[in-house]
Design an enzyme around this catalytic site. Sequence first.
Site, short mmCIF file in Angstrom:
data_model
loop_
_atom_site.label_atom_id
_atom_site.label_comp_id
_atom_site.label_asym_id
_atom_site.label_seq_id
_atom_site.Cartn_x
_atom_site.Cartn_y
_atom_site.Cartn_z
N ASN A 182 1.00 -1.24 -0.09
CA ASN A 182 -0.11 -0.07 -0.08
C ASN A 182 0.79 1.23 -0.06
O ASN A 182 1.71 1.68 0.94
CB ASN A 182 -0.79 0.05 1.18
CG ASN A 182 -1.61 1.33 1.31
OD1 ASN A 182 -1.72 2.02 0.58
ND2 ASN A 182 -2.21 1.28 2.73
N LYS B 240 0.11 4.19 -0.28
CA LYS B 240 -0.55 5.53 0.39
C LYS B 240 -0.32 6.56 -0.53
O LYS B 240 -0.40 6.53 -1.62
CB LYS B 240 -0.12 5.56 1.54
CG LYS B 240 -0.15 4.54 2.69
CD LYS B 240 0.07 4.64 4.05
CE LYS B 240 0.29 3.38 4.79
NZ LYS B 240 0.14 3.62 6.19
N HIS C 197 -9.31 0.89 4.96
CA HIS C 197 -8.18 1.19 5.53
C HIS C 197 -8.39 1.95 6.66
O HIS C 197 -9.00 2.80 6.69
CB HIS C 197 -7.02 1.80 4.66
CG HIS C 197 -5.73 1.95 5.11
ND1 HIS C 197 -5.28 2.79 5.91
CD2 HIS C 197 -4.52 0.83 5.03
CE1 HIS C 197 -4.12 2.41 6.45
NE2 HIS C 197 -3.63 1.14 5.76
N GLU D 275 -6.92 4.63 7.69
CA GLU D 275 -6.64 6.03 7.51
C GLU D 275 -7.80 6.55 6.88
O GLU D 275 -8.22 7.69 7.16
CB GLU D 275 -5.35 6.26 6.62
CG GLU D 275 -4.12 5.65 7.45
CD GLU D 275 -2.79 5.40 6.88
OE1 GLU D 275 -3.04 5.51 5.53
OE2 GLU D 275 -1.98 4.84 7.44
N GLU E 100 -5.30 -5.20 10.59
CA GLU E 100 -4.21 -4.11 10.62
C GLU E 100 -4.41 -3.43 11.96
O GLU E 100 -5.25 -2.65 12.10
CB GLU E 100 -4.21 -3.09 9.56
CG GLU E 100 -4.01 -3.72 8.24
CD GLU E 100 -3.30 -2.71 7.35
OE1 GLU E 100 -2.15 -3.10 6.72
OE2 GLU E 100 -4.08 -1.76 7.05
N GLY F 270 2.70 1.98 10.73
CA GLY F 270 3.76 2.91 10.59
C GLY F 270 4.39 3.39 12.01
O GLY F 270 5.19 4.21 11.96
N SER G 295 3.68 -2.48 10.23
CA SER G 295 5.14 -2.49 10.36
C SER G 295 5.65 -3.87 10.07
O SER G 295 6.52 -4.23 10.80
CB SER G 295 5.31 -2.18 12.05
OG SER G 295 4.95 -0.73 12.25
#
Length: 246
Positions: free
Chosen positions: A10, A12, A95, A97, A163, A169, A208
């Site tokens: 991904n 992003k 996702h 985000e 996730e 991250g 991660s």
Amino acid sequence: MTLRPLVAGNWKMHGLKASAGELQKIIAGAQKLANVDVMVCPPATLLADFAAVARGSRVAIGGQNCHSLPAGAFTGDIAAEMLKDSGAQAVIVGHSERRHYHGETDEAVRAKALAARRAGLLAIVCVGETRAERDAGDARAVVGAQLSGSLPEGAADFVVAYEPVWAIGSGVTPTAQDVADMHGFIRERLRSRYGEAGERIRILYGGSVKPANAKELMAIDNVDGALVGGASLKADEFLPIAAVYG
Ligand code: PEP
């Protein structure tokens, strides 16, 4: 049951046209990886270019989000059919985000997953709890509710990505036991909702994943691949993760 694993990157909001060179390196490396599906999900601006570069290779191209409707007055949005038309084979939906910064609800995510199906794209449906939810002992309840609300009914033709939000991250991952527990729980839910077909739905781990921890994470029961953020931007980091599967 051993499923054919999927390692998806991904990107992003990273990447310009010049990044096609990195994709070419990923394609070259993936040619040697016969036992794993490899995918790159670039920003929408690069989809058509990347799909053209990847055509005929082992690397599939996916989008990062889609609208639930096929067309309409939705400025700035992109329909699943448009992703398909640009050469995508898959799309990430839900996702964290998107859920966090764009207020996407489980219902909206489910509609997007159904749109992916309608357009002939593989939906990668993301779920995962926040740190506060885990600390409160609510991780299973949160993920269970997200699965109930976000997964499309009918065919078991999608992928789930677990996730944990706090692992994305951050350089921090759950313990192997925590990953095993959650993936086992997700598998149970898939089985009870989709029957035997639920055994064949791939469950990716994301958060991660790096070359240094991929082997341990990918060896866990019911982990059928990875959704990789930061480490997918460079072929040198992404390929060793996929290469865990040989
Ligand atoms: C992601 O955003 O899907 C992700 C897993 O990111 P990272 O690998 O950078 O934690």
